[in-house]
Motif scaffolding. Structure first.
Motif, PDB file in Angstrom:
ATOM      1  N   LEU A 135      86.709 -42.579  -7.062  1.00 19.84           N
ATOM      2  CA  LEU A 135      87.659 -41.591  -6.556  1.00 19.84           C
ATOM      3  C   LEU A 135      87.785 -40.416  -7.527  1.00 19.84           C
ATOM      4  N   VAL A 136      87.834 -40.712  -8.839  1.00 18.70           N
ATOM      5  CA  VAL A 136      87.921 -39.654  -9.849  1.00 18.70           C
ATOM      6  C   VAL A 136      86.679 -38.779  -9.800  1.00 18.70           C
ATOM      7  N   HIS A 137      85.497 -39.390  -9.685  1.00 18.16           N
ATOM      8  CA  HIS A 137      84.261 -38.611  -9.584  1.00 18.16           C
ATOM      9  C   HIS A 137      84.324 -37.662  -8.385  1.00 18.16           C
ATOM     10  N   ASP A 138      84.813 -38.157  -7.261  1.00 17.51           N
ATOM     11  CA  ASP A 138      84.917 -37.334  -6.050  1.00 17.51           C
ATOM     12  C   ASP A 138      85.874 -36.158  -6.256  1.00 17.51           C
ATOM     13  N   VAL A 139      87.035 -36.425  -6.885  1.00 20.77           N
ATOM     14  CA  VAL A 139      88.028 -35.371  -7.114  1.00 20.77           C
ATOM     15  C   VAL A 139      87.476 -34.331  -8.089  1.00 20.77           C
ATOM     16  N   ALA A 140      86.874 -34.794  -9.185  1.00 20.32           N
ATOM     17  CA  ALA A 140      86.319 -33.865 -10.179  1.00 20.32           C
ATOM     18  C   ALA A 140      85.247 -32.985  -9.549  1.00 20.32           C
ATOM     19  N   SER A 141      84.378 -33.589  -8.764  1.00 18.15           N
ATOM     20  CA  SER A 141      83.308 -32.838  -8.107  1.00 18.15           C
ATOM     21  C   SER A 141      83.885 -31.795  -7.145  1.00 18.15           C
ATOM     22  N   ALA A 142      84.888 -32.190  -6.381  1.00 21.06           N
ATOM     23  CA  ALA A 142      85.517 -31.270  -5.430  1.00 21.06           C
ATOM     24  C   ALA A 142      86.165 -30.082  -6.140  1.00 21.06           C
ATOM     25  N   ARG A 143      86.550 -30.274  -7.392  1.00 22.20           N
ATOM     26  CA  ARG A 143      87.178 -29.204  -8.170  1.00 22.20           C
ATOM     27  C   ARG A 143      86.143 -28.438  -9.001  1.00 22.20           C
ATOM     28  N   GLY A 144      84.859 -28.777  -8.822  1.00 24.23           N
ATOM     29  CA  GLY A 144      83.795 -28.048  -9.493  1.00 24.23           C
ATOM     30  C   GLY A 144      83.473 -28.505 -10.906  1.00 24.23           C
ATOM     31  N   PHE A 145      83.814 -29.748 -11.224  1.00 21.51           N
ATOM     32  CA  PHE A 145      83.565 -30.280 -12.558  1.00 21.51           C
ATOM     33  C   PHE A 145      82.601 -31.466 -12.471  1.00 21.51           C
ATOM     34  N   VAL A 146      82.068 -31.848 -13.623  1.00 24.15           N
ATOM     35  CA  VAL A 146      81.137 -32.965 -13.728  1.00 24.15           C
ATOM     36  C   VAL A 146      81.885 -34.147 -14.338  1.00 24.15           C
ATOM     37  N   SER A 147      81.594 -35.338 -13.883  1.00 26.93           N
ATOM     38  CA  SER A 147      82.209 -36.530 -14.466  1.00 26.93           C
ATOM     39  C   SER A 147      81.163 -37.620 -14.605  1.00 26.93           C
ATOM     40  N   GLU A 148      81.310 -38.394 -15.673  1.00 24.71           N
ATOM     41  CA  GLU A 148      80.428 -39.526 -15.921  1.00 24.71           C
ATOM     42  C   GLU A 148      81.256 -40.689 -16.420  1.00 24.71           C
ATOM     43  N   SER A 149      80.786 -41.899 -16.148  1.00 25.18           N
ATOM     44  CA  SER A 149      81.462 -43.093 -16.636  1.00 25.18           C
ATOM     45  C   SER A 149      80.772 -43.596 -17.890  1.00 25.18           C
ATOM     46  N   TYR A 150      81.597 -44.050 -18.838  1.00 26.08           N
ATOM     47  CA  TYR A 150      81.111 -44.581 -20.106  1.00 26.08           C
ATOM     48  C   TYR A 150      81.844 -45.876 -20.430  1.00 26.08           C
ATOM     49  N   GLY A 151      81.203 -46.704 -21.258  1.00 27.25           N
ATOM     50  CA  GLY A 151      81.825 -47.940 -21.692  1.00 27.25           C
ATOM     51  C   GLY A 151      81.397 -49.109 -20.838  1.00 27.25           C
ATOM     52  N   GLU A 152      81.879 -50.280 -21.233  1.00 29.79           N
ATOM     53  CA  GLU A 152      81.533 -51.521 -20.541  1.00 29.79           C
ATOM     54  C   GLU A 152      82.784 -52.270 -20.124  1.00 29.79           C
ATOM     55  N   GLY A 153      82.672 -53.014 -19.049  1.00 29.96           N
ATOM     56  CA  GLY A 153      83.742 -53.906 -18.606  1.00 29.96           C
ATOM     57  C   GLY A 153      85.077 -53.209 -18.453  1.00 29.96           C
ATOM     58  N   ALA A 154      86.113 -53.834 -19.028  1.00 25.79           N
ATOM     59  CA  ALA A 154      87.475 -53.326 -18.893  1.00 25.79           C
ATOM     60  C   ALA A 154      87.686 -52.001 -19.624  1.00 25.79           C
ATOM     61  N   ASP A 155      86.755 -51.614 -20.499  1.00 26.89           N
ATOM     62  CA  ASP A 155      86.872 -50.356 -21.228  1.00 26.89           C
ATOM     63  C   ASP A 155      86.141 -49.198 -20.529  1.00 26.89           C
ATOM     64  N   ARG A 156      85.527 -49.441 -19.377  1.00 25.39           N
ATOM     65  CA  ARG A 156      84.762 -48.389 -18.701  1.00 25.39           C
ATOM     66  C   ARG A 156      85.731 -47.304 -18.226  1.00 25.39           C
ATOM     67  N   HIS A 157      85.410 -46.061 -18.583  1.00 26.49           N
ATOM     68  CA  HIS A 157      86.285 -44.932 -18.277  1.00 26.49           C
ATOM     69  C   HIS A 157      85.462 -43.729 -17.862  1.00 26.49           C
ATOM     70  N   THR A 158      86.130 -42.704 -17.399  1.00 25.52           N
ATOM     71  CA  THR A 158      85.486 -41.497 -16.913  1.00 25.52           C
ATOM     72  C   THR A 158      85.732 -40.341 -17.889  1.00 25.52           C
ATOM     73  N   VAL A 159      84.690 -39.554 -18.110  1.00 23.04           N
ATOM     74  CA  VAL A 159      84.784 -38.354 -18.928  1.00 23.04           C
ATOM     75  C   VAL A 159      84.444 -37.159 -18.043  1.00 23.04           C
ATOM     76  N   ILE A 160      85.306 -36.152 -18.077  1.00 21.17           N
ATOM     77  CA  ILE A 160      85.137 -34.966 -17.242  1.00 21.17           C
ATOM     78  C   ILE A 160      84.757 -33.784 -18.139  1.00 21.17           C
ATOM     79  N   SER A 161      83.809 -32.981 -17.648  1.00 17.67           N
ATOM     80  CA  SER A 161      83.395 -31.769 -18.376  1.00 17.67           C
ATOM     81  C   SER A 161      83.066 -30.684 -17.359  1.00 17.67           C
ATOM     82  N   ARG A 162      82.815 -29.488 -17.890  1.00  8.71           N
ATOM     83  CA  ARG A 162      82.456 -28.372 -17.019  1.00  8.71           C
ATOM     84  C   ARG A 162      81.058 -28.570 -16.458  1.00  8.71           C
ATOM     85  N   ALA A 163      80.843 -28.032 -15.273  1.00  8.14           N
ATOM     86  CA  ALA A 163      79.519 -28.141 -14.620  1.00  8.14           C
ATOM     87  C   ALA A 163      78.488 -27.300 -15.339  1.00  8.14           C
TER      88      ALA A 163
END
Length: 163
Positions: A135-163
């Motif tokens: 859902l976060v990836h979809d929202v970030a993309s709709a707002r013109g930004f890039v997002s990627e997931s990092y980490g493993e298991g319960a620590d997996r999180h999203t990082v947002i940056s400019r396109a």
């Protein structure tokens, strides 16, 4: 059969079966807790969705907290997996909790974008489930930004940056 997220796609009929099993499990749980609720089933985007609604929203208030919904979703998935032998990606909504969480995720993305506007090169969000990260990836993309997931298991999180 190993139950992993990589289990091949299932048919709509199998997803409907998952929804039925989940609904039976949740009805029993609601009966035990003496909580009134109506169940609605849906299949979309390769997932079974089960919603619990009530005319009196107060009756579901104890269950609609995001952590409680997540825990009940995991228990329901386990019940489905136990019956079907397949990994389940079932999504549970209680009293509109998913819509509320969607709005919270949108606010998190907006705060991350504010940090980027203030000069940060990237903005990390807290760890969350794979569904919420999607859902976060979809929202970030709709707002013109890039997002990627990092980490493993319960620590997996999203990082947002400019396109």
């Amino acid at each position: 059969m190993t139950l992993t997220p990589e289990t091949p796609d299932v048919t709509d009929e199998q997803l409907e079966q998952e929804g039925d099993i989940a609904a039976d499990y949740l009805e029993e749980l609601l009966d035990i807790a003496d909580i009134d609720g109506d169940l609605a089933l849906d299949v979309r985007a390769g997932r079974a969705y089960v919603s619990v609604e009530a005319d009196d929203s107060g009756s579901l208030s104890r269950l609609s907290h995001p952590d409680t919904v997540q825990a009940l979703q995991e228990l329901t998935r386990l019940a489905v997996q136990n019956r079907t032998g397949r990994f389940s990606r079932l999504i549970l909504d209680i009293g509109g909790s998913r819509e509320q969480r969607q709005r919270e995720l949108e606010r998190l993305v907006d705060l991350a974008i504010e940090r980027l506007d203030e000069g940060a090169s990237q903005a990390s969000l807290p760890p969350m489930s794979s569904y919420e990260r999607k859902l976060v990836h979809d929202v970030a993309s709709a707002r013109g930004f890039v997002s990627e997931s990092y980490g493993e298991g319960a620590d997996r999180h999203t990082v947002i940056s400019r396109a």
